[in-house]
Design an enzyme around this catalytic site. Structure first.
Site, PDB file in Angstrom:
ATOM      1  CG  LEU A  34       3.747 -17.145 -28.685  1.00  0.00           C
ATOM      2  CD1 LEU A  34       2.638 -17.987 -29.305  1.00  0.00           C
ATOM      3  CD2 LEU A  34       4.705 -18.018 -27.886  1.00  0.00           C
ATOM      4  CG  HIS A  35      10.209 -14.794 -30.841  1.00  0.00           C
ATOM      5  ND1 HIS A  35      10.863 -15.933 -31.258  1.00  0.00           N
ATOM      6  CD2 HIS A  35      10.549 -14.617 -29.538  1.00  0.00           C
ATOM      7  CE1 HIS A  35      11.590 -16.398 -30.271  1.00  0.00           C
ATOM      8  NE2 HIS A  35      11.408 -15.633 -29.207  1.00  0.00           N
ATOM      9  N   GLY A  37      10.765 -17.691 -33.607  1.00  0.00           N
ATOM     10  CA  GLY A  37      11.489 -18.809 -32.996  1.00  0.00           C
ATOM     11  C   GLY A  37      10.528 -19.805 -32.360  1.00  0.00           C
ATOM     12  CG  HIS A  38       8.168 -18.677 -28.952  1.00  0.00           C
ATOM     13  ND1 HIS A  38       8.212 -17.310 -28.858  1.00  0.00           N
ATOM     14  CD2 HIS A  38       8.735 -19.154 -27.813  1.00  0.00           C
ATOM     15  CE1 HIS A  38       8.777 -16.954 -27.715  1.00  0.00           C
ATOM     16  NE2 HIS A  38       9.110 -18.058 -27.059  1.00  0.00           N
ATOM     17  N   GLY A 148      14.378 -24.324 -28.231  1.00  0.00           N
ATOM     18  CA  GLY A 148      15.273 -23.656 -29.180  1.00  0.00           C
ATOM     19  C   GLY A 148      16.724 -23.745 -28.732  1.00  0.00           C
TER      20      GLY A 148
END
Ligand code: PAF
Length: 289
Positions: A34-35, A37-38, A148
């Site tokens: 996960l980053h 954005g998530h 996204g």
């Protein structure tokens, strides 16, 4: 308290137990690592839904035989800690052998939207995505699902599947989250060596410059494509997969840029294949990346 569910029947049962009145279950499907954005999608779900389920499953069906399935980055401990911090209700961790038992032979294909762009260079990809997303939707039974806009074609394809199959799930698209230097956040950025990371800026720079060209009055889609190509090619360690100036709904190439256009790119940088896009709308007024 985040509850971890691995079993498919348990996931269904958990969702079925939610009270019907004011039901508003949010779902963020991911492949993990996960980053921001998530995490932005998870925060959005937490903001507008009563409960939030996040799934982590690296889906073999959406990778081709020579792609990076075996090397896709994984850090489950870190992902769990991040989701616990955000206090999601369920972390769903289905197993490959349960989702794809021996003899599995069904797939979902959204014809028409999946032949170009990523569908052109990864012919197996969208069928893999729609099949797993449909299965996850059946198991989680969300009211809303969050995706996204970095994967704008994926978002369009999933919206179409949900509409065509009368699934009654609201698909929520959210803007791409970027690093301070403009690079779109992606789990695959982890593949980039420091000098490749510099080259990866080519995608954002090409999109910005393509958008500026349109805003200056260029209407030939070919001229915009050529311009974006030249920017990417001026960066070392890049290999173009596609450069597209297309219809934002149908993902077919445009000849002329009129009201709106999607500028979309896929570029190999080192061993990473990166994608990014920029929607240009109300051509003379505004554009959003
Ligand atoms: O965008 C992704 O991470 C994946 O394509 C998805 C939607 C989780 C399906 O595997």
């Amino acid at each position: 308290m985040t509850c971890v569910i691995e079993n498919l029947d348990e996931m269904k049962a958990w969702s079925r137990r939610l009270p019907l009145e004011d039901r508003n279950l949010g779902f963020v499907p991911t492949m993990g690592y996960l980053h921001e954005g998530h995490l932005a999608l998870v925060r959005e779900s937490k903001k507008i839904c009563r409960q939030t389920v996040v799934s982590i499953f690296v889906n073999p069906m959406q990778f081709g035989p020579t792609e990076d399935y075996a090397h896709y980055p994984v850090d489950l401990e870190r992902d769990r800690a991040l989701l616990k911090e955000l206090d999601v209700d369920v972390l769903f961790l289905p197993k490959k052998e349960d989702l794809y038992p021996g003899g599995f032979c069904t797939s979902v294909r959204v014809a028409g939207l999946t032949e170009n762009l990523c569908g052109g260079s990864r012919p197996h990809f969208f069928e893999g995505v729609t099949t797993i997303v449909l299965k996850l939707f059946h198991l989680v039974q969300p009211d809303r699902a969050f995706f996204g806009e970095k994967d704008r074609q994926q978002l369009g394809v999933i919206r179409k599947m949900v509409r065509d199959l009368n699934m009654g799930i609201t698909i929520e698209g959210r803007p791409t989250i970027r690093e301070p230097d403009g690079i779109a956040m992606s789990s695959r950025n982890a593949y980039l060596a420091p000098e490749e990371r510099q080259s990866a800026r080519a995608l954002y720079l090409a999109l910005q410059s393509g958008k500026a060209l349109i805003e200056k009055g260029e209407r030939s889609a070919d001229a915009v494509r050529t311009h974006m190509r030249s920017i990417i090619e001026s960066h070392p360690r890049t290999r173009i997969d596609y450069v597209s100036v297309c219809d934002p709904e149908r993902f077919t190439e445009l000849e002329r840029v009129e009201d709106s256009a999607l500028l979309a790119l896929a570029v190999h940088v080192g061993r990473a294949r990166l994608i990014d896009n920029c929607l240009v709308e109300n051509i003379s007024c505004s554009a959003s990346c």
